[in-house]
Design a protein around this motif. Structure first.
Motif, PDB file in Angstrom:
ATOM      1  N   ARG A 193       0.857  -1.191   0.000  1.00 62.75           N
ATOM      2  CA  ARG A 193       0.000   0.000   0.000  1.00 62.75           C
ATOM      3  C   ARG A 193       0.890   1.237   0.000  1.00 62.75           C
ATOM      4  O   ARG A 193       1.879   1.309   0.730  1.00 62.75           O
ATOM      5  CB  ARG A 193      -0.900   0.000   1.246  1.00 62.75           C
ATOM      6  CG  ARG A 193      -1.724   1.272   1.419  1.00 62.75           C
ATOM      7  CD  ARG A 193      -2.809   1.093   2.472  1.00 62.75           C
ATOM      8  NE  ARG A 193      -2.272   0.744   3.779  1.00 62.75           N
ATOM      9  CZ  ARG A 193      -2.978   0.145   4.732  1.00 62.75           C
ATOM     10  NH1 ARG A 193      -4.248  -0.197   4.508  1.00 62.75           N
ATOM     11  NH2 ARG A 193      -2.432  -0.133   5.902  1.00 62.75           N
ATOM     12  N   TRP A 194       0.527   2.217  -0.834  1.00 56.42           N
ATOM     13  CA  TRP A 194       1.270   3.473  -0.929  1.00 56.42           C
ATOM     14  C   TRP A 194       0.534   4.571  -0.163  1.00 56.42           C
ATOM     15  O   TRP A 194      -0.695   4.645  -0.189  1.00 56.42           O
ATOM     16  CB  TRP A 194       1.392   3.940  -2.376  1.00 56.42           C
ATOM     17  CG  TRP A 194       2.172   3.048  -3.282  1.00 56.42           C
ATOM     18  CD1 TRP A 194       1.677   2.158  -4.194  1.00 56.42           C
ATOM     19  CD2 TRP A 194       3.598   2.963  -3.377  1.00 56.42           C
ATOM     20  NE1 TRP A 194       2.699   1.526  -4.855  1.00 56.42           N
ATOM     21  CE2 TRP A 194       3.892   2.000  -4.378  1.00 56.42           C
ATOM     22  CE3 TRP A 194       4.650   3.601  -2.727  1.00 56.42           C
ATOM     23  CZ2 TRP A 194       5.195   1.671  -4.726  1.00 56.42           C
ATOM     24  CZ3 TRP A 194       5.941   3.273  -3.071  1.00 56.42           C
ATOM     25  CH2 TRP A 194       6.212   2.320  -4.060  1.00 56.42           C
ATOM     26  N   THR A 195       1.298   5.452   0.465  1.00 57.99           N
ATOM     27  CA  THR A 195       0.763   6.677   1.049  1.00 57.99           C
ATOM     28  C   THR A 195       1.684   7.815   0.633  1.00 57.99           C
ATOM     29  O   THR A 195       2.871   7.836   1.014  1.00 57.99           O
ATOM     30  CB  THR A 195       0.705   6.604   2.584  1.00 57.99           C
ATOM     31  OG1 THR A 195      -0.102   5.506   2.982  1.00 57.99           O
ATOM     32  CG2 THR A 195       0.113   7.893   3.154  1.00 57.99           C
ATOM     33  N   ALA A 196       1.187   8.729  -0.191  1.00 55.19           N
ATOM     34  CA  ALA A 196       1.994   9.877  -0.608  1.00 55.19           C
ATOM     35  C   ALA A 196       2.288  10.746   0.606  1.00 55.19           C
ATOM     36  O   ALA A 196       1.475  10.869   1.518  1.00 55.19           O
ATOM     37  CB  ALA A 196       1.265  10.686  -1.666  1.00 55.19           C
ATOM     38  N   MET A 197       3.458  11.377   0.606  1.00 55.24           N
ATOM     39  CA  MET A 197       3.858  12.144   1.767  1.00 55.24           C
ATOM     40  C   MET A 197       4.622  13.383   1.319  1.00 55.24           C
ATOM     41  O   MET A 197       5.667  13.280   0.662  1.00 55.24           O
ATOM     42  CB  MET A 197       4.720  11.287   2.685  1.00 55.24           C
ATOM     43  CG  MET A 197       4.873  11.831   4.081  1.00 55.24           C
ATOM     44  SD  MET A 197       5.399  10.539   5.247  1.00 55.24           S
ATOM     45  CE  MET A 197       3.882   9.589   5.406  1.00 55.24           C
ATOM     46  N   ALA A 198       4.092  14.545   1.650  1.00 56.16           N
ATOM     47  CA  ALA A 198       4.749  15.813   1.339  1.00 56.16           C
ATOM     48  C   ALA A 198       5.479  16.306   2.585  1.00 56.16           C
ATOM     49  O   ALA A 198       5.133  15.925   3.708  1.00 56.16           O
ATOM     50  CB  ALA A 198       3.712  16.842   0.890  1.00 56.16           C
ATOM     51  N   PRO A 199       6.497  17.156   2.435  1.00 56.27           N
ATOM     52  CA  PRO A 199       7.218  17.678   3.603  1.00 56.27           C
ATOM     53  C   PRO A 199       6.274  18.405   4.552  1.00 56.27           C
ATOM     54  O   PRO A 199       5.410  19.174   4.127  1.00 56.27           O
ATOM     55  CB  PRO A 199       8.239  18.640   2.994  1.00 56.27           C
ATOM     56  CG  PRO A 199       8.384  18.207   1.572  1.00 56.27           C
ATOM     57  CD  PRO A 199       7.056  17.662   1.168  1.00 56.27           C
ATOM     58  N   SER A 200       6.441  18.167   5.855  1.00 51.02           N
ATOM     59  CA  SER A 200       5.573  18.796   6.848  1.00 51.02           C
ATOM     60  C   SER A 200       6.033  20.202   7.201  1.00 51.02           C
ATOM     61  O   SER A 200       5.289  20.964   7.820  1.00 51.02           O
ATOM     62  CB  SER A 200       5.537  17.937   8.116  1.00 51.02           C
ATOM     63  OG  SER A 200       6.844  17.806   8.666  1.00 51.02           O
ATOM     64  N   ARG A 201       7.255  20.556   6.829  1.00 51.61           N
ATOM     65  CA  ARG A 201       7.783  21.904   7.109  1.00 51.61           C
ATOM     66  C   ARG A 201       8.944  22.174   6.165  1.00 51.61           C
ATOM     67  O   ARG A 201       9.465  21.258   5.516  1.00 51.61           O
ATOM     68  CB  ARG A 201       8.243  22.007   8.566  1.00 51.61           C
ATOM     69  CG  ARG A 201       9.392  21.085   8.927  1.00 51.61           C
ATOM     70  CD  ARG A 201       9.839  21.343  10.368  1.00 51.61           C
ATOM     71  NE  ARG A 201      11.028  20.582  10.721  1.00 51.61           N
ATOM     72  CZ  ARG A 201      11.028  19.412  11.326  1.00 51.61           C
ATOM     73  NH1 ARG A 201       9.854  18.847  11.630  1.00 51.61           N
ATOM     74  NH2 ARG A 201      12.149  18.794  11.627  1.00 51.61           N
ATOM     75  N   THR A 202       9.327  23.431   6.076  1.00 51.59           N
ATOM     76  CA  THR A 202      10.459  23.773   5.222  1.00 51.59           C
ATOM     77  C   THR A 202      11.769  23.338   5.885  1.00 51.59           C
ATOM     78  O   THR A 202      11.884  23.300   7.113  1.00 51.59           O
ATOM     79  CB  THR A 202      10.504  25.282   4.950  1.00 51.59           C
ATOM     80  OG1 THR A 202      10.603  25.976   6.198  1.00 51.59           O
ATOM     81  CG2 THR A 202       9.258  25.731   4.210  1.00 51.59           C
ATOM     82  N   VAL A 203      12.721  23.005   5.056  1.00 52.42           N
ATOM     83  CA  VAL A 203      14.027  22.550   5.529  1.00 52.42           C
ATOM     84  C   VAL A 203      15.074  23.511   4.995  1.00 52.42           C
ATOM     85  O   VAL A 203      15.220  23.658   3.774  1.00 52.42           O
ATOM     86  CB  VAL A 203      14.321  21.119   5.043  1.00 52.42           C
ATOM     87  CG1 VAL A 203      15.716  20.677   5.498  1.00 52.42           C
ATOM     88  CG2 VAL A 203      13.257  20.152   5.528  1.00 52.42           C
ATOM     89  N   PRO A 204      15.824  24.212   5.851  1.00 51.14           N
ATOM     90  CA  PRO A 204      16.832  25.161   5.365  1.00 51.14           C
ATOM     91  C   PRO A 204      18.029  24.435   4.771  1.00 51.14           C
ATOM     92  O   PRO A 204      18.304  23.274   5.089  1.00 51.14           O
ATOM     93  CB  PRO A 204      17.223  25.931   6.635  1.00 51.14           C
ATOM     94  CG  PRO A 204      16.978  24.961   7.749  1.00 51.14           C
ATOM     95  CD  PRO A 204      15.775  24.161   7.332  1.00 51.14           C
ATOM     96  N   ARG A 205      18.733  25.140   3.918  1.00 55.47           N
ATOM     97  CA  ARG A 205      19.980  24.592   3.388  1.00 55.47           C
ATOM     98  C   ARG A 205      21.100  24.931   4.369  1.00 55.47           C
ATOM     99  O   ARG A 205      21.583  26.051   4.424  1.00 55.47           O
ATOM    100  CB  ARG A 205      20.272  25.175   2.011  1.00 55.47           C
ATOM    101  CG  ARG A 205      21.510  24.556   1.364  1.00 55.47           C
ATOM    102  CD  ARG A 205      21.700  25.013  -0.063  1.00 55.47           C
ATOM    103  NE  ARG A 205      22.818  24.293  -0.689  1.00 55.47           N
ATOM    104  CZ  ARG A 205      23.168  24.420  -1.967  1.00 55.47           C
ATOM    105  NH1 ARG A 205      22.478  25.258  -2.748  1.00 55.47           N
ATOM    106  NH2 ARG A 205      24.167  23.731  -2.453  1.00 55.47           N
TER     107      ARG A 205
END
Length: 248
Positions: A193-205
């Protein structure tokens, strides 16, 4: 140019976590995977769980804070990060081990997790047999990382460019297509089973390591990229020997 063959575990980013441990211990996907497991762990708070590629132990730390009775084990190929994790998680079974060597893995685990590990291999399911061998017949295998929704596999090698001698080649975050993964699982008679997942917050460089990921705006949306400039397509893949059913 021939594709360079690289030793497993020879990547700079795998040790760079020791220079910024606070960042490595609180990755955005830890909470998302924890929330996905929550219904199962709420019903089974003393389940056994193996985290393959545990690094500094941040994911296990989050799990133990929420389910103190959870019986956790972690393995990693790098002794330095395992030693750090032992200081963070006293009483948790943490040791050096390799998913490609099933003899080094524990047995009878209810849940086995691999967070970002599958993308370092040159074969799409090189990790599967080892991970399954660590579980009970009813094991729930949870894999987080990059999966291409397009029917394209992308084998990644990176090195730093610049004046003088270029850096050494490293295995990057290889992007296996969902179709390739599904074909292998179907051949083995496994459920998924797949669950798409987007970043929950921004990540700095915050690092110049070419494999470090950071947030960038792409088509008006915040997405993760790294030095290869490949857009990250994250998902969670659950695997089992039998149908887990909706909401299981």
């Amino acid at each position: 140019m021939a594709r360079p063959e690289l030793p497993f575990g020879g990547r700079s980013i795998d040790l760079n976590c020791l220079s910024e441990p606070d960042r490595a211990l609180d990755k955005p996907h830890f909470t998302a995977v924890t929330d996905l497991l929550a219904p199962h762990l709420d019903a089974n708070p003393s389940a056994s769980l193996l985290d393959i590629g545990c690094s500094l132990g941040g994911f296990l730390q989050q799990l133990r804070a929420r389910w103190p009775q959870l019986r956790c084990t972690g393995i990693d190929v790098l002794p330095q990060v395992v030693e750090y994790a032992r200081g963070l998680l006293p009483g948790v079974d943490l040791h050096v081990g390799d998913v490609l060597d099933p003899t080094a893995l524990p047995r009878d685990q209810d849940i086995v997790t691999l967070l970002g590990i599958h993308s370092i291999f040159d074969e799409p399911l090189a990790w599967l047999d080892g991970a399954l061998s660590a579980g009970t017949p009813q094991v729930r295998l949870v894999v987080f990382g990059l999966f291409n929704p397009e029917d394209v596999d992308t084998l990644v090698r990176v090195r730093r460019s610049g004046p003088g001698t270029p850096g050494e080649w490293q295995s990057g975050w290889t992007l296996w297509s969902r179709r390739t993964i599904e074909t292998g699982l179907r051949e083995r008679g496994l459920w998924w089973r797949w669950t798409a997942m987007a970043p929950s917050r921004t990540v700095p460089r915050w690092s110049e390591d070419p494999l470090h990921s950071w947030s960038a705006e792409v088509d008006g949306q915040q997405r993760l990229v790294n030095g290869s400039q490949l857009i990250h397509q994250h998902a969670v893949l659950e695997i089992a020997r039998c149908d887990l059913g909706e909401g299981a």
